[in-house]
Design a protein around this motif. Structure first.
Motif, short mmCIF file in Angstrom:
data_model
loop_
_atom_site.label_atom_id
_atom_site.label_comp_id
_atom_site.label_asym_id
_atom_site.label_seq_id
_atom_site.Cartn_x
_atom_site.Cartn_y
_atom_site.Cartn_z
N SER A 199 39.45 -21.75 -30.46
CA SER A 199 39.36 -23.08 -31.07
C SER A 199 39.76 -24.17 -30.07
N GLU A 200 40.82 -23.90 -29.32
CA GLU A 200 41.25 -24.87 -28.31
C GLU A 200 40.17 -25.04 -27.25
N LEU A 201 39.56 -23.93 -26.86
CA LEU A 201 38.47 -24.02 -25.88
C LEU A 201 37.31 -24.86 -26.41
N SER A 202 37.02 -24.72 -27.72
CA SER A 202 35.94 -25.49 -28.33
C SER A 202 36.27 -26.99 -28.32
N LYS A 203 37.53 -27.31 -28.65
CA LYS A 203 37.94 -28.72 -28.61
C LYS A 203 37.86 -29.27 -27.20
N ASN A 204 38.32 -28.49 -26.26
CA ASN A 204 38.26 -28.94 -24.87
C ASN A 204 36.82 -29.13 -24.42
N LEU A 220 47.45 -9.84 -35.56
CA LEU A 220 48.21 -10.88 -34.87
C LEU A 220 47.55 -11.25 -33.55
N ILE A 221 47.09 -10.22 -32.85
CA ILE A 221 46.42 -10.47 -31.56
C ILE A 221 45.15 -11.27 -31.78
N VAL A 222 44.39 -10.93 -32.84
CA VAL A 222 43.13 -11.64 -33.12
C VAL A 222 43.39 -13.11 -33.45
N LYS A 223 44.38 -13.35 -34.28
CA LYS A 223 44.68 -14.74 -34.66
C LYS A 223 45.05 -15.58 -33.44
N GLU A 224 45.85 -14.99 -32.56
CA GLU A 224 46.25 -15.73 -31.36
C GLU A 224 45.05 -16.07 -30.49
N LYS A 225 44.17 -15.08 -30.33
CA LYS A 225 43.01 -15.30 -29.45
C LYS A 225 42.01 -16.27 -30.09
N LEU A 226 41.88 -16.23 -31.41
CA LEU A 226 40.97 -17.17 -32.07
C LEU A 226 41.46 -18.61 -31.94
N MET A 239 31.70 -20.64 -22.25
CA MET A 239 31.18 -19.35 -22.70
C MET A 239 31.83 -18.20 -21.97
N ASP A 240 32.08 -18.37 -20.67
CA ASP A 240 32.74 -17.31 -19.91
C ASP A 240 34.15 -17.08 -20.41
N ALA A 241 34.88 -18.16 -20.63
CA ALA A 241 36.24 -18.03 -21.13
C ALA A 241 36.26 -17.38 -22.50
N GLN A 242 35.30 -17.75 -23.30
CA GLN A 242 35.21 -17.17 -24.64
C GLN A 242 34.87 -15.68 -24.57
N ALA A 243 33.97 -15.33 -23.65
CA ALA A 243 33.59 -13.91 -23.49
C ALA A 243 34.78 -13.08 -23.04
#
Length: 798
Positions: free
Chosen positions: A223-228, A213-219, A148-152
């Motif tokens: 997603s990677e954070l969610s998989k991890n 472009l910035i949004v897509k990269e961060k999303l 959650m912190d990384a996502q925030a």
């Protein structure tokens, strides 16, 4: 009368004074039947030798005690052998279609099953407690907070970038971001944005594209954070499950450390438990499904069960198995199926053992007749013995009769002795026609039909009678009853110096005598009870015999018992119908005339005579030619027939009778009709022994007594048959009164002298017979026929 037997020669009685007991209750019981020492040695040899192919075939007539003897012998031998291994089938977690067979020490398979069952039950309570504990939740919260912190941080960065690009961003779902342009601090609506033109609009679009472009990269990073996160959660679940499961598994591993296969299975089991830990956390009662559907959604723990395939926990000796119904699946086992929601399903728990599995490490006893009558059973048995392993396959699977897939259980190695029990016919047929049989069943245990009747065996036979009576809860027998049973045993096999080893017939007689004894309220079986049982047996099965007697009495079947007739004689036939054997007289007639030295067998010409009967008639031609016409042509044509014969006739026991009829026809000397004859003859005129002599004599005796009980009668038999005489009491009484004579002869000359009352005559040095002798008259008639033949041939040429 010189050849007539004395009454003492007609029946070999057993003296009850040989026995010192009052009843057979006083006698010790026998463990094995008497007279089968050689067969038991063969069974012992076959079951003791540790070499391939030394399986047994125990052969002998049905009812001879083969089965009970073999089973009792093997059961005693099995007590000295170690218990064989236990076997289990378990799930193959890597390939469920190929269940794994596990070998365990004797009587330990059930312990292994209990250990695994207990493990699963413990995990059902331990794992939910572990996953509901504070430690698990705290570790899970730490992982989740880090995510959650990384996502925030990512979305905070996006907010800052949105300000730089004059964009208002909305990311309420954290996975779907919307944004709109801002001009002069005001969020534009769609109409306002549409109204803008020129360079200003191009600038806004440029900022929007850059921010997108910035949004897509961060999303993507989100997603990677969610998989991890999910991986960390799974790793946490694995770690927690392993920490809960491993100590329990280690205890079981230590217990079965000497089995590499169990260790491998436990490792696979642990891996599967960890992989399916969530199954232990599901509570079917809390499932959000209708109650009638919960059983389909509830997790199944069947894959962790142990199929207790073969267990010896209740046995103390090696197995001795008799399979009464040796069909294919009863021998090698089967894979059962269960109907579930319209389809057939199966798994390793539905693998069922066969007789070969249950007898593995011991002995398997099979009835040869039943085995051979079942399709594929014998071939499958041979395959198992050759390959030394039991592979469970259905017939449909072997021959591709069905297309559904099935299990392929791991084969189980086999160490077994197979004993086939059957009649001699099956042994010799298999040995002759099946090349595999002689390689797989190298030991033959041949059970005797009879044994010598000496004093030692008589005492043993009395013990055997007592043993059968005790085993079947029958009344004990008196010495007189035992003596009568022994006499009947000798009569069964028609031999005065032997008695039958057929235990089935003996047991039946004792059971029936016991019935009549109890009916008369006796405390023991006496001689009269045995006599009544024998009489009752005879009455139950002699209907056809009595009907034939009646036809003879009425004259429908013509039998002469008085006077003398040329070329006619009473032969004795032996008839066997089911379990009943009896004798009956038959009229044979012979006619002679000029011919070419042939004897016409009318039975053979009418295709009613069998090969043995035809052989006997051919011997007559040889005898007549060599005896009476060695130096001249045998210009004879004689015809022979069994009068009123409408069925097949076989056997050579009437060949001497037929010869007497021909000699009577040639000599024109009449034959006494109150004497019947039986016996075969060879080319030298020697009378040879025949079978059924007692039945034949008694059959003629019965007919004679029904005709005129006060007249005198007789029967001519081969001298070699004296030892077979065990005639009924009525014949003995008539013999004592000289009303019924038994003539035992060695040669045809002796027989024809008795039948005609004229001396047969012996050749002198010149080859001539005494005048008026039977043989002289035969020679004279043959010479006359020869002259007539020559005269006819001469006149024909002229």
């Amino acid at each position: 009368m010189a050849y007539s037997l004395e009454p003492s020669q007609l029946y070999h009685s057993c003296d009850s004074a040989l026995f010192t007991f009052k009843t057979t209750d006083e006698l010790e019981l026998l463990q094995h039947p008497i007279g089968q020492e050689n067969a038991l040695k063969a069974v012992d040899f076959g079951t003791s030798i540790e070499q391939d192919g030394y399986n047994l075939f125990a052969m002998g007539p049905s009812g001879s005690g083969k089965h009970s003897t073999v089973m009792s012998f093997l059961e005693a031998k099995a007590k000295n052998r170690e218990l064989p291994s236990d076997w289990c089938y378990v799930n193959n977690f890597k390939n469920a279609q190929k269940p794994i067979a596990i070998q365990l020490k004797p009587a330990t398979a059930i312990l292994f099953k209990d250990d695994i069952d207990e493990l699963i039950e413990l995990l059902k309570s331990i794992l939910p407690a572990v996953f509901e504990g504070n430690n698990y939740h705290n570790e899970r919260e730490i992982i989740n907070k880090r995510f959650m912190d990384a996502q925030a941080d990512i979305f905070e960065y996006l907010q800052e970038e949105a300000k730089k690009h004059n964009v208002a961003m909305n990311a309420s779902s954290r996975t779907y971001v919307t944004f709109v342009p801002i001009v002069d601090g005001k969020i534009l609506s769609a109409q306002e944005f549409k109204a803008i033109e020129g360079k200003e609009k191009e600038e806004i679009n440029k900022n929007m594209s850059a921010f997108e472009l910035i949004v897509k990269e961060k999303l993507r990073k989100v997603s990677e954070l969610s998989k991890n996160l999910q991986k960390e959660f799974k790793a946490l679940d694995t770690k927690v499950t392993q920490e809960a499961v491993e100590p329990l598994m280690d205890d079981i591993r230590k217990k079965y450390a000497d089995s590499q296969k169990i260790t491998e299975y436990l490792n696979d089991l642990q891996e599967d438990l960890i992989h399916h830990a969530q199954d232990f956390l599901v509570k079917p009662d809390d499932a959000s499904v209708p109650p009638f559907m919960r059983e389909f959604y509830a997790p199944s723990f069947a894959r962790y069960k142990i199929n207790l395939f073969i267990s010896h926990d209740k046995q103390t000796a090696a197995p001795v198995i008799y399979e009464d119904n040796p069909i294919h699946q009863n021998l090698i086992g089967k894979i059962e199926h269960l109907s579930h929601m319209g389809t057939l399903i199966t798994d390793f728990s539905m693998i069922k053992p066969g007789a070969l599995h249950r007898a593995n490490g011991g002995y398997l006893v099979l009835d040869a007749r039943k085995l051979l009558m079942q399709p594929f059973a014998y071939e499958e048995l041979k395959r198992v013995l050759r390959s030394k392993e039991i592979r469970i396959e259905s017939i449909a699977q072997q021959y591709s009769l069905i297309s559904t897939s099935s299990l392929e259980p791991e084969p189980i190695p086999v160490d077994i002795k197979v004993v086939l029990i059957g009649e001699r016919m099956f042994y010799y047929l298999l040995y002759h026609y099946d090349p595999d049989f002689k390689e797989l069943f190298k030991v033959n245990a041949d059970f005797e039909d009879e044994m010598p009747r000496n004093e030692e065996n008589i005492q043993l036979y009395a013990k055997m009678i007592g043993t059968i009576a005790k085993n079947h809860s029958l009344l004990p027998l008196t010495p007189e009853a035992v003596a009568r049973v022994i006499e009947q045993s000798s009569r069964i096999i028609s031999h005065t110096s032997k008695f039958s080893a057929h235990l089935g017939t003996l047991a039946d007689l004792l059971k029936e005598a016991d019935f009549y004894s109890k009916k008369s309220a006796h405390t023991s079986i006496d001689k009269k009870d045995v006599e009544e049982a024998l009489h009752s047996q005879e009455q139950r099965i002699n209907r056809i015999q009595m009907k034939l007697y009646e036809q003879i009495d009425e004259g429908t079947i013509m039998i002469n018992l008085e006077g003398d007739i040329v070329g006619q004689i009473n032969a004795l036939s032996y008839i066997s119908i089911g379990s009943h054997h009896f004798g009956i007289p038959s009229r044979i007639t012979a006619r002679s005339r000029v011919g070419k030295g042939e004897i016409i067998d009318i039975e053979r010409e009418a295709e009613l005579g069998g090969p043995l009967h035809s052989k006997g008639v051919m011997i007559l031609s040889s005898y007549l030619g060599s005896r009476y016409a060695s130096d001249m042509p045998l210009s004879l044509s004689a015809s022979l027939v069994f009068e009123q014969s409408y069925g097949k006739i076989d056997g050579d026991s009437a060949s001497s009778t037929e010869l007497y009829a021909i000699l009577s026809s040639l000599s024109e000397l009449p034959i006494k009709q109150n004497i019947a004859v039986t016996g075969s003859v060879n080319q030298y005129g020697e009378v040879q022994p025949i079978g059924g002599v007692n039945e034949k004599i008694e059959g003629f005796f019965d007919i004679c007594m029904r005709h005129d009980a006060q007249a005198s009668y007789g029967v001519i038999i081969p001298h070699a048959n004296i030892k077979h005489l065990m005639l009924k009491q009525e014949v003995l009484e008539a013999s004592k009164k000289r009303q019924f004579h038994i003539y035992a002869i060695h040669s045809v000359d002796e027989g024809i002298s008795i039948l005609t009352g004229v001396d047969a005559g012996k050749e002198d040095k010149k080859g001539n017979f005494p005048p008026d002798s039977v043989n002289a008259k035969v020679v004279a008639r043959l010479k006359a026929l020869s002259k007539s033949s020559k005269k006819f041939q001469s006149s024909k040429k002229a």
